[in-house]
Design a protein around this motif. Structure first.
Motif, PDB file in Angstrom:
ATOM      1  N   PRO A  50       0.871  -1.124   0.001  1.00  0.00           N
ATOM      2  CA  PRO A  50      -0.073  -0.011  -0.220  1.00  0.00           C
ATOM      3  C   PRO A  50       0.794   1.279  -0.048  1.00  0.00           C
ATOM      4  CG  PRO A  50      -1.084  -1.588   1.662  1.00  0.00           C
ATOM      5  CD  PRO A  50       0.301  -2.268   1.164  1.00  0.00           C
ATOM      6  N   GLY A  51       2.107   1.249   0.702  1.00  0.00           N
ATOM      7  CA  GLY A  51       2.929   2.326   0.523  1.00  0.00           C
ATOM      8  C   GLY A  51       3.307   2.763  -0.654  1.00  0.00           C
ATOM      9  N   SER A  52       3.306   1.719  -1.722  1.00  0.00           N
ATOM     10  CA  SER A  52       3.753   2.105  -3.208  1.00  0.00           C
ATOM     11  C   SER A  52       2.599   2.670  -3.791  1.00  0.00           C
ATOM     12  CB  SER A  52       4.702   1.107  -3.749  1.00  0.00           C
ATOM     13  OG  SER A  52       3.383   0.048  -4.104  1.00  0.00           O
ATOM     14  N   TRP A  53       1.251   2.614  -3.380  1.00  0.00           N
ATOM     15  CA  TRP A  53       0.315   2.777  -4.234  1.00  0.00           C
ATOM     16  C   TRP A  53       0.462   4.339  -4.803  1.00  0.00           C
ATOM     17  CZ3 TRP A  53      -4.527   0.136  -1.487  1.00  0.00           C
ATOM     18  CH2 TRP A  53      -4.332  -1.215  -1.282  1.00  0.00           C
ATOM     19  N   PRO A  54       0.422   5.335  -3.951  1.00  0.00           N
ATOM     20  CA  PRO A  54       0.214   6.739  -4.261  1.00  0.00           C
ATOM     21  C   PRO A  54       1.006   7.092  -5.483  1.00  0.00           C
ATOM     22  CG  PRO A  54       0.310   6.805  -1.898  1.00  0.00           C
ATOM     23  CD  PRO A  54       0.643   4.986  -2.408  1.00  0.00           C
ATOM     24  N   ALA A  55       2.428   6.496  -5.429  1.00  0.00           N
ATOM     25  CA  ALA A  55       3.461   6.648  -6.603  1.00  0.00           C
ATOM     26  C   ALA A  55       2.953   6.094  -7.698  1.00  0.00           C
ATOM     27  CB  ALA A  55       4.809   6.402  -6.008  1.00  0.00           C
ATOM     28  N   ALA A  56       2.355   4.984  -7.616  1.00  0.00           N
ATOM     29  CA  ALA A  56       2.059   4.124  -8.846  1.00  0.00           C
ATOM     30  C   ALA A  56       0.633   4.536  -9.447  1.00  0.00           C
ATOM     31  CB  ALA A  56       2.027   2.662  -8.280  1.00  0.00           C
TER      32      ALA A  56
END
Ligand code: ATP
Length: 221
Positions: free
Chosen positions: A140-146
């Motif tokens: 989930p931590g990588s979602w915003p950037a993706a």
């Protein structure tokens, strides 16, 4: 009381596996859904053609969900001529079930991150809530950037902190859930079958037996 939300899980199911089944079971229970409806794609618009026919994929889903009263199968997308757009499916379900029935579109994180490429994606929020399940490889931590900006904006403004909020309106919210982290994909299973390695314990035995009996996924094409 109004009828509980209907969950909708679309996919290629090429083949169906325990990642799909746990996603449906855990979201069904956590969000107190009335049912989860599995809707196999016919001609998927967003990805290459499936490896095996719609008939085989339907049959594998049928075998996998047999005996689970929470689950049901919907054949509409494989019966449709031409591309199977989620927009058309949700519009049909909305017309059939009425304006007030809550609908919840269930997606793994990988599918949600691609959401802004879907046909009329913006309008899908007007037809259903979106429930995003964690999936290994997509923390989930990588979602915003993706997420592309337009999707990030929708995600932020529609995020519902309380899962049972899906009962309070027919559509329009987004929510997320951590489910059992099963690093299983249909791609890996196809590879294992092709390489004659056992895919046992990654998918139901009945589905694996069906794959063996029909010699599915044996060759790379
Ligand atoms: P492939 O490897 O062929 O791309 P897949 O295993 O991702 O297939 P799909 O049929 O494309 O399966 O997936 C249907 C839906 O189920 C998607 O929303 C996807 O994100 C979700 N999903 C599939 N496998 C998992 C899993 N292991 N954990 C969480 N969600 C999953």
């Amino acid at each position: 009381m109004a009828t509980a939300p209907l969950g909708i899980l679309g996919g290629t199911f090429d083949p169906i596996h325990f990642g799909h089944l746990r996603l449906a079971q855990e979201i069904g229970e956590a969000f107190r859904l009335d049912r989860v409806r599995f809707i196999p794609n016919g001609v998927p618009p967003h990805r290459p053609a499936p490896y095996v026919s719609a008939t085989h994929r339907l049959e594998m889903v049928r075998l996998a969900i047999a005996g689970n009263p929470l689950f049901e199968l919907d054949e509409r997308e494989v019966r449709r001529a031409g591309p199977a757009y989620t927009f058309d499916t949700l519009s049909e379900l909305r017309a059939a079930l009425g304006a007030d029935r809550p609908l919840a579109l269930l997606l793994g994180a990988d599918a949600f991150l691609e959401f802004a490429t879907w046909h009329r994606w913006h309008e899908l929020f007007g037809l259903a809530h979106v429930v995003v399940a964690h999936r290994p490889g997509f923390p989930p931590g990588s979602w915003p950037a993706a997420m592309p900006q337009p999707l990030a904006r929708e995600y932020t403004s529609r995020l519902m902190k309380q899962p049972l909020a899906v009962h309070l309106s027919p559509a329009g919210g987004v929510t997320t859930i951590a489910i059992a982290a099963l690093d299983i994909s249909a791609t890996k299973i196809r590879e294992m079958v092709r390489e004659r390695r056992s895919a046992r314990y990654l998918l139901p035995d009945a589905v694996l037996d069906y794959i063996d009996a029909n010699r599915l996924y044996c060759s790379g094409d």
